[in-house]
Design an enzyme around this catalytic site. Structure first.
Site: not given
Ligand code: UDP
Length: 377
Positions: A174, A178, A252, A283, A308, A356, A358
């Site tokens: 995911r 770079r 989860r 986070r 979180e 999962y 998006d």
């Protein structure tokens, strides 16, 4: 008895989009049954009464897609801001850009690196990512063992409570890796947040008068009122539909610790990840940063943050992430088989398909489901 020929269970993205298609294309009435008091599923947002800041109740949601069909569809209901998501991660008291890019690598190695030097450093493990059998092998093949230890291992254990070698490799793909200075979190060309908020987006999707939403209603309480022959599109948990007869699918859940702080800006950006094991949360979200164009809450000397924490889901908790181990996939396949034997029943969305997804994938799935399983039948 519920009179409509179509019943959608769950008013998240998949359910709302399917209902919109049934109402506007088939011009048929449709009832949505939603156990929460609001639409939007985990994309729901609200405006905080004290500060005017829009908060994402179930954690940060940023819309991003490369799918032109999805982008055109969703733009019928809202315009998007030009917000582009940037995430930082704190490791060993220092802060780095995430996902790993040339700036992250220069900061780790303390010097300017060319893209070619960066590629060489990333390939230090000299392993083939295509041969990786799990998340750990994949991450090491992509970024080498040192960066894996620094940024991925502990964060992943905190998020999933599993050893990364026991998790599927695709979780880590995911995130792009770079070797240029592009610090964006997502690689998709279309990105942003709804100009007037997620709650307005869902109001608009559901605005067709043929759509009725029954809030605060558990499907199990009205199941006996469904007429035979009614088409049911079920976006809740598939194991719950079957009363967990083959066992519980593992999820989860997330716990959010909210705080309003008397400062204009707490962390300077919307999301900061915490890569170290000693920090119990994964986070911190600071929601005002999603809307710098909303001058009044943005300039206000108050801000809203939430920490979180990732936890194992128990029965009353919300389900966030499916734990895609081989055992859970096997159990899901059993439920899929049971579902296949029931006529006029379709499962979809993140909970119904145990995946999962998006937001754009949930929309694409709903559009495809409508075209292939409702329109053509
Ligand atoms: N991940 C990580 N460190 C980070 C961010 C992500 O190790 O700072 C890993 C982790 O295993 C996570 C996966 O990458 O489950 C995918 O992250 P993503 O941000 O896509 O998860 P989401 O935002 O959907 O929770």
């Amino acid at each position: 008895m519920i009179e409509t020929q179509y019943i959608v269970v769950g008013c998240g993205i998949f359910g709302a989009v399917i209902a919109e298609r049934i109402a506007s294309v088939l011009r048929k009435p449709v009832t949505i049954v939603e156990k929460r008091s609001h639409s939007g599923g985990n994309c729901h947002s609200f405006i905080d009464g004290e500060t005017g800041i829009e908060c994402h109740r179930y954690g940060s949601h940023i819309f991003h897609t490369s799918d032109e069909k999805v982008w055109q569809y969703i733009n019928r209901f809202t315009a998007f801001t030009d917000y582009r998501h940037k995430v930082l991660t704190v490791s060993g008291g220092k802060v780095y850009f995430m996902p790993i890019n040339l700036k992250t690598l220069c900061d780790v190695f303390g010097r300017f690196l060319s893209p070619a030097e960066a590629r060489k450093l990333l390939n230090e493990a000299k392993q083939d990512p295509a041969a990786a059998r799990n998340l750990e092998e994949k991450a090491i093949a992509l970024i080498g063992p040192n960066l894996y230890q620094r940024f991925i291992r502990s964060y992943t254990v905190k998020q999933w409570n599993k050893e990364p070698k026991d998790l599927p490799a695709d979780i880590i793909t995911r995130l792009p890796v770079r070797t240029d200075f592009n610090t964006d979190y997502f690689a998709d060309p279309h990105q942003g947040v709804p100009v007037n908020g997620y709650f307005r987006l869902f109001e608009k999707i559901l605005s067709d008068p043929r759509i009725t939403v029954l809030y605060n209603t558990d499907f199990s309480t009205i199941r006996s009122q469904v007429r035979p022959g009614t088409k049911v599109i079920y976006t809740g948990m598939i194991d719950e539909f079957f009363d967990h007869c083959a066992g519980f699918l593992e999820w989860r859940t997330l716990q959010f610790d909210w705080e309003t702080l008397p400062v204009r800006d707490h962390q300077g950006t919307a999301v900061v990840n915490y890569a170290d094991e000693e920090v119990p949360y994964t986070r911190i979200h600071e929601f005002k940063h999603y809307h710098p164009e909303r001058k009044i809450p943005f300039e206000l000397n108050k801000t809203i943050i939430c920490r979180e924490y990732s936890r194992t889901r128990r029965e009353a908790d919300e389900a966030y992430y499916p734990v895609n181990t081989a055992a859970n996939q096997k159990l899901f396949a059993e439920y899929r088989e049971m579902a296949g034997e029931i006529p006029d029943l379709i499962f979809g969305g993140r909970l119904g398909s145990y995946s999962y997804l998006d937001m754009d994938k949930a929309i694409a799935g709903a559009l495809n489901c409508f075209e292939t399983q409702i329109l053509e039948n």
